[in-house]
Design a protein around this motif. Structure first.
Motif, PDB file in Angstrom:
ATOM      1  N   HIS A  39       4.374   1.748  -0.167  1.00 17.25           N
ATOM      2  CA  HIS A  39       3.631   1.358   1.009  1.00 17.25           C
ATOM      3  C   HIS A  39       2.268   1.037   0.600  1.00 17.25           C
ATOM      4  CE1 HIS A  39       6.105   2.604   4.353  1.00 17.25           C
ATOM      5  NE2 HIS A  39       6.347   3.880   3.640  1.00 17.25           N
ATOM      6  N   LEU A  40       1.678   1.623  -0.434  1.00 17.62           N
ATOM      7  CA  LEU A  40       0.405   1.361  -0.909  1.00 17.62           C
ATOM      8  C   LEU A  40       0.444  -0.458  -1.478  1.00 17.62           C
ATOM      9  CD1 LEU A  40      -0.937   4.099  -3.032  1.00 17.62           C
ATOM     10  CD2 LEU A  40      -2.219   2.991  -1.368  1.00 17.62           C
ATOM     11  N   TYR A  41       1.337  -0.719  -2.070  1.00 18.93           N
ATOM     12  CA  TYR A  41       1.498  -2.147  -2.299  1.00 18.93           C
ATOM     13  C   TYR A  41       1.375  -2.948  -1.387  1.00 18.93           C
ATOM     14  CZ  TYR A  41       3.857  -6.248  -3.954  1.00 18.93           C
ATOM     15  OH  TYR A  41       3.927  -7.774  -4.132  1.00 18.93           O
ATOM     16  N   PHE A  42       2.440  -2.510  -0.309  1.00 19.27           N
ATOM     17  CA  PHE A  42       2.411  -3.374   1.119  1.00 19.27           C
ATOM     18  C   PHE A  42       1.167  -3.421   1.626  1.00 19.27           C
ATOM     19  CE2 PHE A  42       7.265  -2.929   0.755  1.00 19.27           C
ATOM     20  CZ  PHE A  42       7.472  -4.225   0.325  1.00 19.27           C
ATOM     21  N   ASP A  43       0.442  -2.433   1.692  1.00 20.56           N
ATOM     22  CA  ASP A  43      -0.851  -2.336   2.688  1.00 20.56           C
ATOM     23  C   ASP A  43      -1.768  -3.273   1.936  1.00 20.56           C
ATOM     24  OD1 ASP A  43       0.144  -0.312   4.315  1.00 20.56           O
ATOM     25  OD2 ASP A  43      -0.874   1.303   3.366  1.00 20.56           O
ATOM     26  N   LYS A  44      -1.868  -3.101   0.522  1.00 18.27           N
ATOM     27  CA  LYS A  44      -2.961  -4.071  -0.460  1.00 18.27           C
ATOM     28  C   LYS A  44      -2.530  -5.549  -0.062  1.00 18.27           C
ATOM     29  CE  LYS A  44      -5.452  -0.912  -2.147  1.00 18.27           C
ATOM     30  NZ  LYS A  44      -6.838  -0.369  -1.391  1.00 18.27           N
ATOM     31  N   TYR A  59      16.743  -7.462  -6.406  1.00 16.74           N
ATOM     32  CA  TYR A  59      16.637  -6.240  -5.202  1.00 16.74           C
ATOM     33  C   TYR A  59      15.639  -7.047  -4.086  1.00 16.74           C
ATOM     34  CZ  TYR A  59      19.039  -2.926  -8.029  1.00 16.74           C
ATOM     35  OH  TYR A  59      20.095  -2.338  -8.743  1.00 16.74           O
ATOM     36  N   LYS A  60      15.714  -6.374  -2.798  1.00 20.08           N
ATOM     37  CA  LYS A  60      15.015  -6.950  -1.844  1.00 20.08           C
ATOM     38  C   LYS A  60      14.502  -5.657  -1.388  1.00 20.08           C
ATOM     39  CE  LYS A  60      16.349  -9.525   1.532  1.00 20.08           C
ATOM     40  NZ  LYS A  60      16.747  -9.882   2.935  1.00 20.08           N
ATOM     41  N   LEU A  61      13.032  -5.568  -1.384  1.00 21.78           N
ATOM     42  CA  LEU A  61      12.369  -4.279  -0.798  1.00 21.78           C
ATOM     43  C   LEU A  61      11.591  -4.782   0.259  1.00 21.78           C
ATOM     44  CD1 LEU A  61      10.990  -1.198  -1.347  1.00 21.78           C
ATOM     45  CD2 LEU A  61       9.031  -2.696  -2.827  1.00 21.78           C
ATOM     46  N   GLN A  62      11.927  -3.950   1.480  1.00 20.80           N
ATOM     47  CA  GLN A  62      11.512  -4.407   2.595  1.00 20.80           C
ATOM     48  C   GLN A  62      10.624  -3.277   3.226  1.00 20.80           C
ATOM     49  OE1 GLN A  62      15.135  -5.412   4.574  1.00 20.80           O
ATOM     50  NE2 GLN A  62      14.300  -7.057   5.285  1.00 20.80           N
ATOM     51  N   ARG A  63       9.778  -3.556   3.909  1.00 18.18           N
ATOM     52  CA  ARG A  63       9.048  -2.298   4.830  1.00 18.18           C
ATOM     53  C   ARG A  63       8.987  -2.758   6.290  1.00 18.18           C
ATOM     54  NH1 ARG A  63       3.005  -0.503   4.486  1.00 18.18           N
ATOM     55  NH2 ARG A  63       2.210  -2.542   5.077  1.00 18.18           N
ATOM     56  N   GLN A  64       9.835  -1.894   7.012  1.00 18.80           N
ATOM     57  CA  GLN A  64       9.774  -2.241   8.647  1.00 18.80           C
ATOM     58  C   GLN A  64       8.894  -1.358   8.977  1.00 18.80           C
ATOM     59  OE1 GLN A  64      13.830  -0.729   8.954  1.00 18.80           O
ATOM     60  NE2 GLN A  64      14.804  -2.647   8.202  1.00 18.80           N
ATOM     61  N   VAL A  65       8.552  -1.784  10.478  1.00 21.41           N
ATOM     62  CA  VAL A  65       7.564  -1.246  11.091  1.00 21.41           C
ATOM     63  C   VAL A  65       8.261  -0.827  12.533  1.00 21.41           C
ATOM     64  CG1 VAL A  65       5.135  -1.195  12.257  1.00 21.41           C
ATOM     65  CG2 VAL A  65       5.475  -2.377  10.082  1.00 21.41           C
ATOM     66  N   ARG A  66       8.464   0.449  12.774  1.00 20.78           N
ATOM     67  CA  ARG A  66       8.698   1.027  13.978  1.00 20.78           C
ATOM     68  C   ARG A  66       7.725   1.445  14.884  1.00 20.78           C
ATOM     69  NH1 ARG A  66      12.783   3.699  10.343  1.00 20.78           N
ATOM     70  NH2 ARG A  66      14.350   2.343   9.904  1.00 20.78           N
ATOM     71  N   LYS A  67       7.637   0.923  16.079  1.00 21.59           N
ATOM     72  CA  LYS A  67       6.456   1.281  16.991  1.00 21.59           C
ATOM     73  C   LYS A  67       7.064   1.900  18.316  1.00 21.59           C
ATOM     74  CE  LYS A  67       3.264  -2.038  15.417  1.00 21.59           C
ATOM     75  NZ  LYS A  67       2.161  -2.951  15.516  1.00 21.59           N
ATOM     76  N   SER A  68       6.315   2.841  18.718  1.00 20.18           N
ATOM     77  CA  SER A  68       6.844   3.703  19.889  1.00 20.18           C
ATOM     78  C   SER A  68       5.516   4.157  20.622  1.00 20.18           C
ATOM     79  CB  SER A  68       7.498   5.150  19.743  1.00 20.18           C
ATOM     80  OG  SER A  68       6.678   5.853  19.039  1.00 20.18           O
ATOM     81  N   GLU A  69       5.543   3.824  21.949  1.00 17.62           N
ATOM     82  CA  GLU A  69       4.332   3.847  22.869  1.00 17.62           C
ATOM     83  C   GLU A  69       4.549   5.214  23.941  1.00 17.62           C
ATOM     84  OE1 GLU A  69       2.419  -0.604  23.319  1.00 17.62           O
ATOM     85  OE2 GLU A  69       4.167   0.036  24.720  1.00 17.62           O
TER      86      GLU A  69
END
Length: 133
Positions: A39-44, A59-69
């Motif tokens: 997460h730090l890597y993706f943030d930067k 390998y494929k490293l993914q970050r998904q973003v789930r949003k709820s309102e």
């Protein structure tokens, strides 16, 4: 693991469970540390709360973003001020503490609420060494 007609438990099985549980906790800790680093890597590299992916070493490293309102509790006061109370949900729930107090004070009898009390139970296994390891 094979299905057992007559369940048996051995000291070795209990020890195996204890050791596996210990390893599981260590692995979960390592995974949490790696996730934090990812997460730090993706943030930067891509920005906070941004969807991203990186391909490395096969390998494929993914970050998904789930949003709820969801509207905050302050919304209630604003809706009341706008005279839109029909947009406010009213939830009726039994007050367990008050019901128990009323029974103790003999204001109502337990029989009056017969069939209403729901009891849930969950099973848990715990293994601890008798002598510290």
């Amino acid at each position: 693991m094979a299905k057992v007609n007559h369940p048996t438990v051995t000291a070795e099985m209990i020890e195996k469970y204890y050791e596996c549980n210990k390893q599981k906790k260590e692995i979960e800790q390592q995974m949490e540390e790696l996730k934090e680093r990812f997460h730090l890597y993706f943030d930067k590299s891509f920005g906070a709360d941004e969807k991203a992916e990186v391909i490395m070493g096969g390998y494929k490293l993914q970050r998904q973003v789930r949003k709820s309102e969801k509207y905050s509790d302050e919304t209630i006061a604003k809706l009341e001020a706008l005279k839109m109370t029909e947009l406010i949900k009213t939830v009726k729930k039994p007050d367990d503490a008050k019901i128990k107090a009323a029974i103790q004070l003999n204001l109502i009898k337990e029989e009056d609420l017969e069939g209403c009390l729901v009891t849930n139970s969950s099973l848990a296994i715990s293994v601890k060494p008798l002598t510290p390891k």
